[in-house]
Design an enzyme around this catalytic site. Structure first.
Site, PDB file in Angstrom:
ATOM      1  N   HIS A  69      25.877  68.675  16.095  1.00 44.47           N
ATOM      2  CA  HIS A  69      25.513  68.919  14.706  1.00 44.47           C
ATOM      3  C   HIS A  69      24.503  68.888  14.678  1.00 44.47           C
ATOM      4  O   HIS A  69      23.904  69.159  14.059  1.00 44.47           O
ATOM      5  CB  HIS A  69      26.478  68.513  13.557  1.00 44.47           C
TER       6      HIS A  69
ATOM      7  N   ASP B 243      33.777  36.425  50.619  1.00 44.13           N
ATOM      8  CA  ASP B 243      34.852  36.193  51.033  1.00 44.13           C
ATOM      9  C   ASP B 243      34.279  36.659  52.784  1.00 44.13           C
ATOM     10  O   ASP B 243      34.027  37.723  53.270  1.00 44.13           O
ATOM     11  CB  ASP B 243      35.685  37.489  51.008  1.00 44.13           C
TER      12      ASP B 243
ATOM     13  N   HIS C  55      36.855  37.793  55.834  1.00 40.36           N
ATOM     14  CA  HIS C  55      37.342  39.616  56.386  1.00 40.36           C
ATOM     15  C   HIS C  55      36.021  39.896  56.853  1.00 40.36           C
ATOM     16  O   HIS C  55      36.819  41.237  57.534  1.00 40.36           O
ATOM     17  CB  HIS C  55      37.903  39.866  54.334  1.00 40.36           C
TER      18      HIS C  55
ATOM     19  N   HIS D 251      36.530  44.609  59.137  1.00 34.17           N
ATOM     20  CA  HIS D 251      35.141  46.111  59.990  1.00 34.17           C
ATOM     21  C   HIS D 251      34.632  45.652  60.817  1.00 34.17           C
ATOM     22  O   HIS D 251      33.728  45.186  62.026  1.00 34.17           O
ATOM     23  CB  HIS D 251      33.567  45.418  58.832  1.00 34.17           C
TER      24      HIS D 251
ATOM     25  N   ASP E  92      36.312  48.780  52.897  1.00 32.71           N
ATOM     26  CA  ASP E  92      36.683  47.370  51.787  1.00 32.71           C
ATOM     27  C   ASP E  92      37.662  48.237  51.019  1.00 32.71           C
ATOM     28  O   ASP E  92      38.390  47.795  50.512  1.00 32.71           O
ATOM     29  CB  ASP E  92      35.591  47.281  51.311  1.00 32.71           C
TER      30      ASP E  92
HETATM   31  S1  FES Z   1      25.488  65.535  14.646  1.00 30.62           S
HETATM   32 FE1  FES Z   1      27.842  65.416  14.578  1.00 30.62          FE
HETATM   33  S2  FES Z   1      27.957  64.382  15.868  1.00 30.62           S
HETATM   34 FE2  FES Z   1      26.264  64.171  16.182  1.00 30.62          FE
HETATM   35 FE   LIG Z   2      33.659  43.775  53.522  1.00 28.86          FE
END
Ligand code: FES
Ligand SMILES: [Fe+2]
Length: 451
Positions: A105, A207, A210, A215, A365
């Site tokens: 708005h 970790d 792993h 890897h 991962d």
């Molecule tokens: S102006 Fe109405 S929701 Fe932002």
């Molecule tokens: Fe990793």
């Protein structure tokens, strides 16, 4: 969910965890209120909004926020939601603006969050709208540490400096080794993963177990340098690495050779020459131990709860939760400002190659984390606990005078994960910050243990 339930979900003495912490909506909602609603959360780096009017759109937990550089160069953050009917105020990821106009708005808000314009204010509202009551909701606290900007929704939280505590000693290896400090480069690499937000945090925080297995393919390619890591399920030379925790949930996984971060580069020689040329500066500014052993090496630094910074591998990452089973993972390449442009470009290329959405490591991962998260949807499956119980009560935890925190030799021990979840439990079960213990190092950690 009451405090008793939270305490039952995790047993840090045995490393046992209920899988509910990765799945239950009720626990996730409590995380939003008590954890993301109370902890200092990373917002942006100074370099991303240098001028007044510069803004950066990000998240604090599920809440979308707009971080704006003010006229006096200070930083404020606001919920990115219109106070009229709730629409998003700013849709761009980042930019510069004098004001933000809602697309619904047309209400407009200044960089200080105040409501400055309302269409048809006289005709429709008969000049009865008190605009001073409809400014954007401000994030209670915003503070910076050497270029890293954090926000906190809780006015009662400790200061950012106190919250970070001893992790600053490690953080300074990236933020303060060189006079001009640090910056992030490239765009924000964003990817959505079907994983609980704690999965990648617990992995990167501690970790080492792993790395050689999950890897193995990438590690084989990168095995040209001795980085203290081995391909396959073998342990490594423990003296090269350290797991450091017991700092209010923050932790570090560090390789102590002063070079290892660059082992994963196709040609590390450009970076090595930068490190050799500037090593004396880093030692002058950080002292012998940090300048020689940590600067240039790889450190996995975790700032509780959801920020991870890896000097050496040169990336910074935040995990934004999107429900119990989903995250947005944001990754940036990070460099020291003094680095030459060709080295910065090489770092950016290598971060894209290794970590981030298309990264070789992250694809290994991600597959494991998605499966671990998804399987918890099975009702029978989630009745069964999971464990971080490696080396429990083996006496590996000790203090080393030159390094703050609780330190264990080597990268394979799971103590960092247990301390991460200890902190999760402490914050989740506390009514306010007054109930959350403060500890840095082994003695304080033991003295404040809650069970
Ligand atoms: S102006 Fe109405 S929701 Fe932002
Ligand atoms: Fe990793």
């Amino acid at each position: 969910m009451n405090e008793l339930d939270i305490n039952h979900l995790i047993d840090n003495k045995t490393g046992r965890q209920s899988r509910l912490i990765f799945h239950e909506k009720q626990i996730y909602e409590l995380e939003q209120e008590r954890l993301f609603g109370r902890c200092w959360l990373f917002l942006a780096h100074d370099c991303q909004l240098p001028e007044p009017g510069d803004y950066f759109r990000t998240f604090m937990g599920e809440d979308e926020v707009l971080v704006i550089r003010q006229k006096d160069k200070s930083i404020n953050a606001f919920l990115n939601t219109c106070t009229h009917r709730g629409n998003r105020i700013c849709k761009a990821d980042q930019g510069n603006a004098r004001s933000f106009v809602c697309s619904y708005h047309g209400w407009s808000f200044g960089a200080d969050g105040s409501l400055v314009g309302v269409p048809l204010e006289e005709e429709a509202y008969h000049n009865q709208l008190d605009k001073s009551k409809f400014g954007l909701r401000k994030v209670a606290r915003v503070a910076s540490y050497k270029g890293l900007i954090f926000g906190n929704f809780d006015p009662e939280a400790p200061s950012l400096e106190d919250y970070l505590g001893d992790i600053k000693w490690y953080l300074d290896v990236w933020l303060d080794a060189m006079p001009e400090g640090s910056e992030l480069i490239g765009t924000t690499q964003k990817i959505e993963y079907a994983v609980n937000w704690k999965m990648p945090v617990e992995n990167v925080c501690g970790d080492g177990y792993h790395a050689g297995w999950a890897h193995a393919g990438v590690m084989t390619v990168a095995a040209s340098m001795n980085v203290g890591l081995s391909v396959g399920n073998t342990d490594m030379d423990a003296s090269l690495g350290a797991s450091i925790t017991g700092m209010n949930g923050h932790s570090v996984l560090a390789i102590l050779d002063g070079y290892a971060g660059y082992a994963f580069y196709p040609d590390p020689s450009r970076a090595i020459s930068y490190l050799d040329t500037n090593r004396h500066t880093a030692i002058d500014r950080l002292g012998e131990f940090r300048g020689r052993n940590l600067w240039g090496a790889n450190q996995n630094i975790t700032i509780f709860p959801n920020l991870q910074i890896l000097p050496g591998l040169n990336w910074l990452r935040v995990y934004h939760p999107r429900g119990p089973g989903k995250i947005e993972m944001w990754t940036w390449a990070m460099v020291e400002k003094e680095m030459p442009d060709d080295l910065k470009q090489m770092i950016l290329d290598n971060v894209c190659r290794t970590f981030g959405g298309a990264g070789m490591f992250d694809n290994d991962d991600g597959d494991n984390f998605v499966a671990s998260t998804r399987l918890n949807q099975g009702w029978q499956t989630r009745q069964q606990d999971v464990y971080w119980n490696m080396a429990v009560d083996m006496g590996k935890e000790h203090s080393r005078p030159e390094m703050p925190g609780v330190v264990s030799e080597g990268l394979v021990c799971e103590q960092n994960q247990r301390y991460f979840y200890r902190r999760w439990q402490e914050v989740m079960s506390a009514q306010s910050w007054a109930d959350i213990p403060n500890y840095n190092g082994l003695e304080e950690a033991r003295a404040t243990e809650q069970r």
